[in-house]
Enzyme design. Structure first.
Site, PDB file in Angstrom:
ATOM      1  CG  HIS A  53      -5.198 -13.939  -6.332  1.00  0.00           C
ATOM      2  ND1 HIS A  53      -6.060 -14.273  -5.233  1.00  0.00           N
ATOM      3  CD2 HIS A  53      -4.321 -14.796  -6.258  1.00  0.00           C
ATOM      4  CE1 HIS A  53      -5.553 -15.192  -4.628  1.00  0.00           C
ATOM      5  NE2 HIS A  53      -4.495 -15.780  -5.122  1.00  0.00           N
ATOM      6  CG  HIS A  79      -2.583 -14.084  -2.804  1.00  0.00           C
ATOM      7  ND1 HIS A  79      -3.482 -14.126  -1.576  1.00  0.00           N
ATOM      8  CD2 HIS A  79      -1.964 -14.949  -3.215  1.00  0.00           C
ATOM      9  CE1 HIS A  79      -3.514 -15.613  -1.550  1.00  0.00           C
ATOM     10  NE2 HIS A  79      -2.513 -16.014  -2.267  1.00  0.00           N
ATOM     11  CB  THR A 112       7.952   3.098   8.837  1.00  0.00           C
ATOM     12  OG1 THR A 112       7.125   3.950   8.095  1.00  0.00           O
ATOM     13  CG2 THR A 112       7.968   3.709  10.126  1.00  0.00           C
TER      14      THR A 112
HETATM   15  C1  RB5 Z   1      11.525  10.306   8.325  1.00  0.00           C
HETATM   16  O1  RB5 Z   1      11.890  10.749   9.700  1.00  0.00           O
HETATM   17  C2  RB5 Z   1      10.384   9.121   8.320  1.00  0.00           C
HETATM   18  O2  RB5 Z   1       9.265   9.915   8.823  1.00  0.00           O
HETATM   19  C3  RB5 Z   1      10.158   8.758   7.096  1.00  0.00           C
HETATM   20  O3  RB5 Z   1      11.625   8.193   6.512  1.00  0.00           O
HETATM   21  C4  RB5 Z   1       9.203   7.747   6.947  1.00  0.00           C
HETATM   22  O4  RB5 Z   1       9.295   6.547   8.154  1.00  0.00           O
HETATM   23  C5  RB5 Z   1       7.797   8.082   6.730  1.00  0.00           C
HETATM   24  O5  RB5 Z   1       6.899   7.025   6.750  1.00  0.00           O
END
Ligand code: RB5
Length: 147
Positions: A132, A98, A67
Site C-alpha cells: 500500500h 493499509h 467522538t
Molecule cells: C467537546 O465537547 C467535544 O466537542 C470534543 O471532545 C470532540 O468530540 C470534538 O470533535
C-alpha cells in the site's frame, strides 16, 4: 515501544484508562494532557501528540476527544501524521495494515472501555503491508504541494 497520548476533557477518563493499560504492558508512555475533566480545546492536544510522534520519533500516538473526530482532524494537520479515527478492532487493524496510521484516534464518549483497549492492542499488534506504500506516497506528495 514509545507511545504519546493526549486527550481533551471529553477523552480524559478514557486516556487515563488507556495509559494504565499501556503501562501494564510495559509500554513507554508520555502523557501530553489534558489532566482533568475541565473543559479545554482539543486542537492543542492533537497538535502536541502529532508533533511528538513526528519530531521525537515515537512509534505511535493515541488521541481521544468526545467522538475522536476533532482531535483526529487536528492531529492530521501535523506534517507526517496519519491519524485514523477508529471504531472497532477491524478498522484498527486496517488503519495499520493499509494506511500505516501512526496516530490512533477514537471517541471517549462513544467507545466502550473494553472495546477501546481491544482497539489499542489490535492497532499496536498490526503491521503495515508494503503493497500500500504507493498510496501513502501520493498523500505525502499532496502534503508537500500544500507547503
Ligand atoms: C467537546 O465537547 C467535544 O466537542 C470534543 O471532545 C470532540 O468530540 C470534538 O470533535
Amino acid at each position: 515501544m514509545k507511545v504519546a497520548i493526549g486527550s481533551d476533557h471529553a477523552g480524559y477518563e478514557m486516556k487515563e484508562l488507556v495509559k494504565k493499560h499501556l503501562k501494564e504492558k510495559n509500554v513507554d508512555v508520555i502523557d501530553l494532557g489534558t489532566n482533568s475533566n475541565e473543559s479545554v480545546d482539543y486542537p492543542e492536544f492533537g497538535k502536541k501528540v502529532g508533533e511528538t510522534v513526528v519530531k521525537d520519533k515515537y512509534d505511535f500516538g493515541i488521541v481521544i476527544c468526545g467522538t475522536g473526530i476533532g482531535i483526529s482532524i487536528a492531529a492530521n494537520k501535523v506534517k507526517g501524521v496519519r491519524a485514523a479515527l477508529v471504531h472497532d478492532t477491524e478498522t484498527a487493524k486496517l488503519a495499520r495494515e493499509h494506511n500505516n496510521a501512526n496516530v490512533l484516534a477514537f471517541g471517549g464518549r462513544n467507545t466502550k472501555p473494553e472495546m477501546a483497549l481491544d482497539i489499542v492492542d489490535t492497532f499496536m499488534d498490526s503491521k503495515f503491508e508494503e503493497r500500500h506504500q504507493k498510496r501513502l506516497d501520493l498523500i505525502d506528495e499532496m502534503e508537500n504541494e500544500n507547503e
